[in-house]
Design an enzyme around this catalytic site. Structure first.
Site, PDB file in Angstrom:
ATOM      1  N   LEU A   9      44.057   9.342  62.167  1.00 15.08           N
ATOM      2  CA  LEU A   9      45.392   9.401  62.769  1.00 15.08           C
ATOM      3  C   LEU A   9      46.083  10.676  62.305  1.00 15.08           C
ATOM      4  O   LEU A   9      46.296  10.880  61.110  1.00 15.08           O
ATOM      5  CB  LEU A   9      46.207   8.169  62.383  1.00 15.08           C
ATOM      6  CG  LEU A   9      45.541   6.803  62.683  1.00 15.08           C
ATOM      7  CD1 LEU A   9      46.511   5.667  62.387  1.00 15.08           C
ATOM      8  CD2 LEU A   9      45.044   6.736  64.122  1.00 15.08           C
ATOM      9  N   ALA A  11      48.860  12.362  64.334  1.00 12.77           N
ATOM     10  CA  ALA A  11      49.843  12.677  65.372  1.00 12.77           C
ATOM     11  C   ALA A  11      51.243  12.937  64.837  1.00 12.77           C
ATOM     12  O   ALA A  11      52.126  13.338  65.587  1.00 12.77           O
ATOM     13  CB  ALA A  11      49.894  11.538  66.393  1.00 12.77           C
ATOM     14  N   GLY A  79      54.081   4.322  66.079  1.00 13.92           N
ATOM     15  CA  GLY A  79      53.529   3.582  64.963  1.00 13.92           C
ATOM     16  C   GLY A  79      52.017   3.682  64.877  1.00 13.92           C
ATOM     17  O   GLY A  79      51.341   4.129  65.809  1.00 13.92           O
ATOM     18  N   GLY A 137      53.785  -0.408  51.566  1.00 20.02           N
ATOM     19  CA  GLY A 137      53.547  -1.763  52.016  1.00 20.02           C
ATOM     20  C   GLY A 137      52.847  -2.563  50.933  1.00 20.02           C
ATOM     21  O   GLY A 137      51.952  -2.054  50.253  1.00 20.02           O
ATOM     22  N   HIS A 361      35.890  56.531  39.575  1.00 22.08           N
ATOM     23  CA  HIS A 361      37.337  56.737  39.488  1.00 22.08           C
ATOM     24  C   HIS A 361      37.947  57.132  40.832  1.00 22.08           C
ATOM     25  O   HIS A 361      37.474  58.070  41.475  1.00 22.08           O
ATOM     26  CB  HIS A 361      37.696  57.860  38.498  1.00 22.08           C
ATOM     27  CG  HIS A 361      36.892  57.865  37.247  1.00 22.08           C
ATOM     28  ND1 HIS A 361      37.133  57.011  36.195  1.00 22.08           N
ATOM     29  CD2 HIS A 361      35.827  58.614  36.870  1.00 22.08           C
ATOM     30  CE1 HIS A 361      36.260  57.245  35.227  1.00 22.08           C
ATOM     31  NE2 HIS A 361      35.455  58.208  35.614  1.00 22.08           N
ATOM     32  N   ASN A 375      25.997  60.185  41.533  1.00 20.90           N
ATOM     33  CA  ASN A 375      27.273  60.190  40.824  1.00 20.90           C
ATOM     34  C   ASN A 375      28.340  60.777  41.747  1.00 20.90           C
ATOM     35  O   ASN A 375      28.230  61.918  42.191  1.00 20.90           O
ATOM     36  CB  ASN A 375      27.204  61.018  39.546  1.00 20.90           C
ATOM     37  CG  ASN A 375      28.493  60.915  38.740  1.00 20.90           C
ATOM     38  OD1 ASN A 375      28.655  60.016  37.925  1.00 20.90           O
ATOM     39  ND2 ASN A 375      29.428  61.825  38.966  1.00 20.90           N
ATOM     40  N   ARG A 438      35.021  75.828  48.969  1.00 17.83           N
ATOM     41  CA  ARG A 438      36.451  75.887  48.674  1.00 17.83           C
ATOM     42  C   ARG A 438      36.876  77.347  48.671  1.00 17.83           C
ATOM     43  O   ARG A 438      36.063  78.256  48.497  1.00 17.83           O
ATOM     44  CB  ARG A 438      36.761  75.234  47.325  1.00 17.83           C
ATOM     45  CG  ARG A 438      36.049  75.836  46.134  1.00 17.83           C
ATOM     46  CD  ARG A 438      36.547  75.197  44.830  1.00 17.83           C
ATOM     47  NE  ARG A 438      35.921  75.803  43.670  1.00 17.83           N
ATOM     48  CZ  ARG A 438      34.985  75.243  42.916  1.00 17.83           C
ATOM     49  NH1 ARG A 438      34.535  74.035  43.230  1.00 17.83           N
ATOM     50  NH2 ARG A 438      34.483  75.870  41.866  1.00 17.83           N
TER      51      ARG A 438
END
Length: 455
Positions: A9, A11, A79, A137, A361, A375, A438
């Protein structure tokens, strides 16, 4: 043996959750409550599994897509008896039906098996005994100790309020009687609802044997009506899982500070520090060490590997004797061979890294294939994305990549090559050679920095 059907159940609206998410979809242990109940139900091998849905039905069915589930809609929540009636057309006329609840997530399969067995001669109810039974109950028994009725708290007499044995809501019922009993229910009670609990009294009147089975612990029958109760059950679940790990030989620095939101498999002599979260399917080999505050999701880690604190691993495979972190991130598709080092503030995604290689790193490795004993120096980046497409970087065995290198994919660094620090590599580099890319360093004599104007 009689066939077993299970009806869940699910719902209810869950007003006190104060959420647009249907109550049964709120997560516990990393999965919706309803999914956990379904998984427990499957352990009993039912011939039919029916879920009664209502509030937020589209969301519920979209989230739970198991092909074999039969769905029954309860358009109006009138219910529990009315809810089971919605499932009735989907149930066989023989055998037993076990009734469970989508917001009661921690019931053990072994307990439900006892409940099923107790109903062998008729019907059975799962009960608990509480020091404070307020709101539940009550199980009303006759002088002979046999069950006579279940009376909801709001309908109890003062004498019945003193009863400590309570109804958990879960029961096993004979299908042959279900249609008659459900048709006989009425809503003449304080809530104006059709109570499934009234079936017990009808069974007694029909001379059907009514037995009970008990939970091992009260949390098995605890339901969720608000976020407080959900959080309490989450802690109980995590404590249970931590205890199971300890009993299986795992070392936990603090059993109260670990969260498992999926399945954690492990070898021998595994140790886990505080604050770690495991999600999805995680597998740890022998002698794996997990440092504090790590998050692991759908990962497999081979024996002898150490994960340093604050590392995040997702959808990754890590070989034996690796060293990861601290503050490392392995994203989906990361595959590390044995003896690989991934250091602090390194991110690896959709890449394979060979035996004994190191990225120690402040680096990013994405869409790359790195060979053995490579490396990669600090601050290096595989530039894999041009804004539309992603490209691959291939680094051969025994390559040394100097710090601050940018590798603009697609590019290949051949084996045994050396890359000078600060290089921007946009073309393939030859094997066994030094490559430097570079600008030449320039000093400008007499150059002055710009000065801010005074005033």
């Amino acid at each position: 043996m009689d066939s077993l059907s299970i009806v869940i159940l699910a719902a209810g609206k869950g007003k006190r959750m104060y959420s647009s998410l249907p109550k049964v979809l709120h997560p516990i242990g990393g999965e919706p409550m309803l999914a956990r109940v379904i998984r427990t139900a499957r352990a009993l091998n039912p011939s039919r599994l029916v879920v009664v849905y209502g509030h937020g039905g589209e969301q519920v069915r979209a989230r739970i897509q198991d092909a074999d589930i039969v769905w029954a809609e309860q358009a109006e929540q009138l219910g529990t008896g009315h809810a089971l009636k919605m499932a009735l057309p989907h149930l066989p006329q023989d055998g037993k039906t076990l009734v469970l609840y989508g917001d009661v997530p921690l019931t053990k399969a072994s307990t439900l098996q006892r409940l099923e067995q107790a109903a062998a001669g008729g019907m059975a109810v799962l009960t608990d005994v509480l020091a404070d039974a307020s709101g539940y109950g009550r199980m009303v028994r006759g002088a002979d100790g046999k069950l006579q009725a279940i009376v909801e708290h709001k309908d109890c007499t003062p004498e019945q309020l003193a009863i400590r044995e309570i109804n958990t809501g879960m029961m096993a019922l004979p299908n042959a009687r279900l249609a008659d009993w459900l048709s006989a229910l009425n809503n003449g009670n304080a809530q104006g609802e059709y109570y499934l609990t009234d079936v017990l009294e009808l069974a007694v009147k029909d001379g059907v044997a009514v037995e009970s089975a008990s939970v091992d612990a009260s949390w098995e029958a605890a339901g969720v009506n608000n976020k407080v109760q959900l959080a309490e059950l989450e802690r109980i679940l995590q404590a249970n899982q931590a205890r199971a790990l300890l009993e299986a030989g795992v070392t936990l620095a603090d059993p109260a500070r670990i969260d498992i939101r999926g399945e954690l498999k492990h070898g021998m002599d595994v140790s886990i520090d505080i604050g770690c979260v495991f999600e999805g399917a995680v597998e740890l080999g022998d002698q794996v060490e997990i440092g504090a505050h790590c998050v692991l999701k759908n990962v497999k880690i081979a024996s002898g590997t150490r994960i340093a604190p604050f590392s995040h691993l997702e959808d990754a495979v890590v070989g034996a004797e690796c060293r990861i972190g601290p503050y490392a991130r392995l994203r989906p598709g990361a595959e590390l061979a044995g003896h690989v080092h991934i250091g602090n503030f390194v991110e690896v995604k959709k890449s394979k890294i060979g035996e004994g290689s190191k990225v120690n790193h402040l680096s990013y490795v994405g869409d790359a294939e790195i060979g053995r004993k490579v490396n990669v120096g600090a601050g290096s980046v595989t530039c894999n994305y041009d804004g539309v497409n992603k490209f691959k970087t291939i680094i051969g065995d025994n390559v040394f990549v100097g710090s601050g290198t940018l590798m603009v994919a697609p590019v290949k660094l051949e084996r045994d090559s050396t890359i000078g620090a600060g290089s921007v590599i946009s073309k393939d580099t030859p094997a066994g050679e030094l490559t430097v890319a570079r600008a030449r360093q320039v000093t400008v004599p007499g150059w002055k920095r710009p000065q801010k104007k005074s005033g």
